[in-house]
Structures are given as structure tokens and as C-alpha cells.
Design an enzyme around this catalytic site. Structure first.
Site, PDB file in Angstrom:
ATOM      1  N   LYS A   1       3.742  -9.737   0.306  1.00 47.39           N
ATOM      2  CA  LYS A   1       4.906  -9.867   1.183  1.00 47.39           C
ATOM      3  C   LYS A   1       4.750 -11.134   2.027  1.00 47.39           C
ATOM      4  CE  LYS A   1       5.068  -5.319   0.092  1.00 47.39           C
ATOM      5  NZ  LYS A   1       4.096  -4.673  -0.787  1.00 47.39           N
TER       6      LYS A   1
ATOM      7  N   ARG B   1      15.646   4.296  -0.296  1.00 49.33           N
ATOM      8  CA  ARG B   1      14.610   4.644   0.675  1.00 49.33           C
ATOM      9  C   ARG B   1      15.119   5.855   1.436  1.00 49.33           C
ATOM     10  NH1 ARG B   1       9.628   1.775  -0.299  1.00 49.33           N
ATOM     11  NH2 ARG B   1       9.949   3.327  -1.888  1.00 49.33           N
TER      12      ARG B   1
ATOM     13  N   PHE C   1       9.807   8.144  -6.821  1.00 52.78           N
ATOM     14  CA  PHE C   1      10.931   7.192  -6.814  1.00 52.78           C
ATOM     15  C   PHE C   1      10.777   6.106  -7.874  1.00 52.78           C
ATOM     16  CE2 PHE C   1       8.505   3.913  -4.607  1.00 52.78           C
ATOM     17  CZ  PHE C   1       7.524   4.663  -3.975  1.00 52.78           C
TER      18      PHE C   1
HETATM   19  N1  F0G Z   1       2.140  -1.106   3.202  1.00 57.83           N
HETATM   20  C1  F0G Z   1       3.433  -1.465   3.326  1.00 57.83           C
HETATM   21  C2  F0G Z   1       4.064  -1.470   4.675  1.00 57.83           C
HETATM   22  C3  F0G Z   1       4.158  -1.832   2.184  1.00 57.83           C
HETATM   23  O1  F0G Z   1       5.433  -2.189   2.325  1.00 57.83           O
HETATM   24  C4  F0G Z   1       3.531  -1.801   0.921  1.00 57.83           C
HETATM   25  C5  F0G Z   1       4.271  -2.134  -0.291  1.00 57.83           C
HETATM   26  C6  F0G Z   1       2.183  -1.419   0.852  1.00 57.83           C
HETATM   27  C7  F0G Z   1       1.528  -1.076   2.014  1.00 57.83           C
HETATM   28  C8  F0G Z   1       1.454  -1.318  -0.458  1.00 57.83           C
HETATM   29  O2  F0G Z   1       1.164  -2.573  -0.923  1.00 57.83           O
HETATM   30  O3  F0G Z   1       2.480  -2.757  -3.048  1.00 57.83           O
HETATM   31  O4  F0G Z   1       0.635  -4.354  -2.511  1.00 57.83           O
HETATM   32  O5  F0G Z   1       0.121  -2.024  -3.123  1.00 57.83           O
HETATM   33  N2  F0G Z   1       5.526  -2.173  -0.322  1.00 57.83           N
HETATM   34  C9  F0G Z   1       6.352  -2.555  -1.452  1.00 57.83           C
HETATM   35  C10 F0G Z   1       7.795  -2.435  -1.061  1.00 57.83           C
HETATM   36  C11 F0G Z   1       6.024  -1.892  -2.736  1.00 57.83           C
HETATM   37  O6  F0G Z   1       8.638  -2.696  -1.933  1.00 57.83           O
HETATM   38  O7  F0G Z   1       8.098  -2.125   0.076  1.00 57.83           O
HETATM   39  P1  F0G Z   1       1.099  -2.939  -2.498  1.00 57.83           P
END
Ligand code: F0G
Length: 460
Positions: A262, A386, A452
């Protein structure tokens, strides 16, 4: 009459390569979404026009990052790029020890296994899907201690990511600090709509947890976006550079899990960071079992190099202003079309309130899942549910019924233009116009974990 124009901002970069997209017809999209079981995760990306499924791993890397990819030191052990990444994490975030992982959930897995004992309680500012699941698989129970306003899509609270300190204190009294291995704090809370925690709240949280000898673990996946909101909304920080705000945030925590896909502007990668030698030692042992040697953790050297550079770029004030500015542009455009969006506008996307968008559907008819499918059908814009589907089931098998039933229009970093934002808002508006004719869905296939991603639906 004299008109005065507010000056526009624009992106602090220009394009030197483009990726061509395939345009589809409505008939092609209907076929595609049916074949995908009305689940946008199951669409082929080739059938998508503007992809707002996630901001995860979808950023455009800079020329510097691509140049870094050519500097990959692909040695099994002790890669030069690992040391560069370690230095980048220490310099920019201030954490002492680094364990690279293939992505965020790899770090969550290892951390949960090390710190959580069966029967433990882990308070946090709202759950995240993978984070909570790893806590549960380690025998812990997640307890939401975010302020009530976070569950209200219309509340205008400027820091909906804040922790309700009274709730937390009660929890500590109820369970005792020895049953709480850490408090899990996300910066820019994803599931609340990309909402920030304030520095003031973090400082108070730090004071409270220190009194009880409880760690704070930081899910720093979107820390730069959180820092932007602190700069905009907490007067003390109006003139503080983003990089300094980020460092101060990290300084109130004992360790972190990071999905670098991200904020850190890479397509793959993550890490676990800690200031505690004991935790580091155990994590370094465990990463070898689950991810790879402690100097690569499942990543190629070139990926660690891109991450080291991406971290630095992500903390540039001009970058983050354009990043969140684009999302605010999209949000305001949607408001003009009277689309019910979560307020305030978040940091990584627009969250549309499916309950208000499709008020005739009950939560058991999956309003957010339905809306995501309808937007795709209208324009080829792919979004993500979501709501109740993402929330999954409790360990006892019952559905979680989350208050928030949202569709996330997640904007990748440095990828789409303002004209794309216009098309997105217009598509949501077109669906809104014919909302009365939209029917809900029923689930016909449900996987055991994180449903999901792979669940399938049929139209009612
Ligand atoms: N923590 C948060 C706040 C996240 O948004 C995500 C992933 C993760 C941990 C896990 O990380 O995917 O690298 O294993 N979020 C993605 C999303 C999948 O689309 O919000 P990851």
C-alpha cells in the site's frame, strides 16, 4: 461579475509508459460477472476497465524504483538490498529490528504466533480481515475498542480511527493486563473507511498502556495517509513534514506489521519490525520456517530494493497531498451526484454506504456485494465489498453482522487520472438512478476462511 478560481493541484510526476486497457460491452460484462459468481474478486482483470478492487500491490512504481529492480542482489543470504531496506525502515520509521515477509499477513502470522497465547484478548481500533484471523488462529480473541463514531458512516468526527480509552480501560480491568499481549493499532483504519487516528489519542493511549505494561503493535500499512490527516486536522502539526509525523507515530509503538503493497508503493512485500530483541530473535527463527531466510523473508532482492526506495518516496509531502487530493476529488464528485459516501472522505478510497444506496435490501441480501456487481456491470469499474461478506463468521459459526455495509472504491497510487475519477463517479450515479429495480443476491458457495475472496452468489 468577476470570477475567482481556486488554484488546482496536480500530480508531482509525469507518465513515461502506459498500459492499454480493453474496453468491454455491457453484454460482455454481464457474462463476466455471472461467470464470476457476482464476486468482483473472481473477475478476470482483462475484463475490468478501471480497477478499484484494492490499493494493494497496484501502485505505479517510479523510474527510481524500476531502476532499483535492476540492482537486485539475489544472493540467498545477506543481500545488499536487505541492508538497504533495514536502513530505510530504521531511518524513516525508527524501528530497530526488521524481518522482511512476503506481504503483510506473513508478518501478522509470525507476530500472532509469537505474542498470543490461547485465551488472550487483543484490543484494536476495528478489525482487519487477515489480522483478526491470525489472532484467532493463534487462540486469541479480537475486541474492537474503536470510538463509536467509527461505526456511523455519517459521523463527521475528524479522527474516526481513535481508540475509546474508557472501553480499553474497562477491558484491561475485566481481563487483566497479563491476558492482553498487545493493543493492535492501525493507522488509517481500512475497514472504517480509511479513517485516521489522532496524535493526541495515540499519546494518551501510550500513557494508558504503559501504565499497565501493555505493548502497542502498529499496523502501519497506511501510515503516511494517516500522517496527512494529522497534518491537515491537528493544528500542532500544520507545518510539520509528513516524514516527521510518521516517525512520531511510530515512536509511540513497540513494533509493527506492514503491508508494503500500500503506502510503500511496491507490488509485493511487507515486514515485521520490532524494538524488542526477544521478539526479534523469535521472529527471526520463525520466518525461516514460514517465509524464507531472515534476510529475504520470501522476497527477491529486487523487491526489497524497490521497497526501500518506495518507503522514502511515500513520505514526500507533495506525493501524499496529490494522493489523498485525488481521492477527495472523487469523493466530492460523488457527493455532487448525491451518492451516500462515508464521511469524512478517507485516505485510500471512497466508501459508499450500501445500506443507504439500496435501502430496500436487507443485510442478508448482501447489499454491498450487490452494489459492487452492479457498478461493474454498468461501466467495468471494479470495486470491493466491505460488509457482511467480508466480516465472515464468528468462531461459533454465526455471521458477524457489521454495522458498516460498504462498497470500497479503492484508488491505486499514481495510476489513474482525474478523467478516470469522473467516469467512476458517473457510473455510480447511473446505478443510483435505477436502484429501485436492483435485486439482492444469495450466497451459493462459501469457503471456510476469508470467504469474501472466493464466495459465489446468484441473483435473487
Ligand atoms: N492490514 C491492513 C490494514 C490491510 O489493509 C491489509 C491488506 C493487511 C493488513 C494485509 O496485508 O495483503 O499484504 O497480506 N489489505 C488489502 C486490501 C488486501 O485490499 O485492503 P497483505
Amino acid at each position: 461579475m468577476k470570477t475567482t478560481y481556486k488554484r488546482s493541484w496536480a500530480e508531482p510526476y509525469k507518465m513515461k509508459m502506459v498500459e492499454l486497457l480493453r474496453m468491454t460491452t455491457r453484454a460482455q460484462r454481464l457474462k463476466a460477472i455471472r461467470e464470476a459468481g457476482f464476486n468482483t474478486f473472481l473477475l478476470r482483470s482483462e475484463d475490468v476497465y478501471i480497477d478499484l478492487l484494492t490499493d494493494s500491490g497496484t501502485s505505479a512504481m517510479s523510474d527510481h524504483q524500476w531502476a532499483g529492480m535492476m540492482l537486485g542482489d539475489e544472493a540467498y543470504a545477506g543481500s545488499r538490498n536487505f541492508y538497504h531496506l533495514e536502513k530505510s525502515v530504521q531511518d524513516h520509521y525508527g524501528y530497530k529490528y526488521l524481518i522482511p515477509t512476503h506481504q503483510g499477513r506473513g508478518a501478522e502470522h509470525i507476530l500472532s504466533k509469537i505474542l498470543i497465547r490461547p485465551g488472550d484478548v487483543i484490543p484494536g481500533n476495528m478489525y482487519f480481515t487477515t489480522t483478526r484471523l491470525h489472532q484467532e488462529l493463534a487462540g486469541g480473541t479480537f475486541v474492537d475498542v474503536i470510538i463509536e463514531e467509527a461505526h456511523d458512516p455519517q459521523s463527521l468526527h475528524p479522527f474516526k480511527g481513535n481508540v475509546d480509552l474508557d472501553k480499553l480501560e474497562k477491558l484491561i480491568r475485566q481481563h487483566g493486563s497479563e491476558r492482553i499481549p498487545y493493543v493492535c493499532i492501525a493507522t488509517n483504519v481500512n475497514m472504517a473507511g480509511g479513517q485516521p487516528i489522532s496524535m493526541e489519542n495515540l499519546r494518551e493511549l501510550r500513557a494508558l498502556t504503559q501504565k499497565h505494561g501493555i505493548r502497542i503493535i502498529h499496523d502501519m500499512t497506511r501510515v503516511a495517509e494517516n500522517a496527512y490527516f494529522i497534518q491537515q486536522r491537528e493544528p500542532e502539526f500544520a507545518h510539520t513534514p509528513i516524514r516527521e509525523i510518521v516517525k512520531e507515530i511510530c515512536s509511540y509503538t513497540d513494533g509493527a506489521t506492514m503491508s508494503a503493497k500500500k503506502d510503500a508503493l511496491v507490488n509485493i512485500g511487507g515486514f515485521l519490525a520490532t524494538n524488542e530483541w526477544d521478539v526479534f530473535e523469535e521472529a527471526r527463527n520463525m520466518v525461516v520456517v514460514y517465509e524464507g531466510l531472515h534476510t529475504y523473508g520470501g522476497l527477491a532482492g529486487r523487491d526489497m530494493e524497490a521497497m526501500a526506495i518506495g518507503i522514502k518516496e511515500s513520505l514526500d509531502d507533495n506525493h501524499i497531498h496529490a494522493r489523498v487530493g485525488q481521492i477527495e476529488y472523487l469523493g466530492h464528485k460523488m457527493e455532487e451526484f448525491e451518492i451516500p459516501v462515508v464521511h469524512p472522505i478517507g485516505g485510500h478510497g471512497i466508501f459508499v454506504d450500501a445500506r443507504r444506496f439500496l435501502p430496500h435490501l436487507s443485510q442478508d441480501e448482501f447489499p454491498a456485494q450487490t452494489l459492487a456487481a452492479e457498478v461493474y456491470l454498468d461501466s467495468g469499474v471494479r470495486t470491493m465489498e466491505r460488509g457482511i461478506v467480508s466480516a465472515g463468521r464468528k468462531p461459533d459459526g454465526q455471521h458477524y453482522y457489521p454495522k458498516l455495509e460498504l462498497v470500497r472504491f479503492t484508488v491505486p497510487r499514481r495510476v489513474y487520472t482525474q478523467a478516470h475519477m469522473d467516469v467512476i463517479a458517473e457510473s455510480a450515479a447511473a446505478v443510483l438512478k435505477r436502484r429501485n429495480r436492483i435485486k439482492g443476491l444469495k450466497m451459493v458457495y462459501e469457503p471456510k476462511y476469508l470467504r469474501f475472496f472466493q464466495a459465489r452468489f446468484e441473483r435473487l
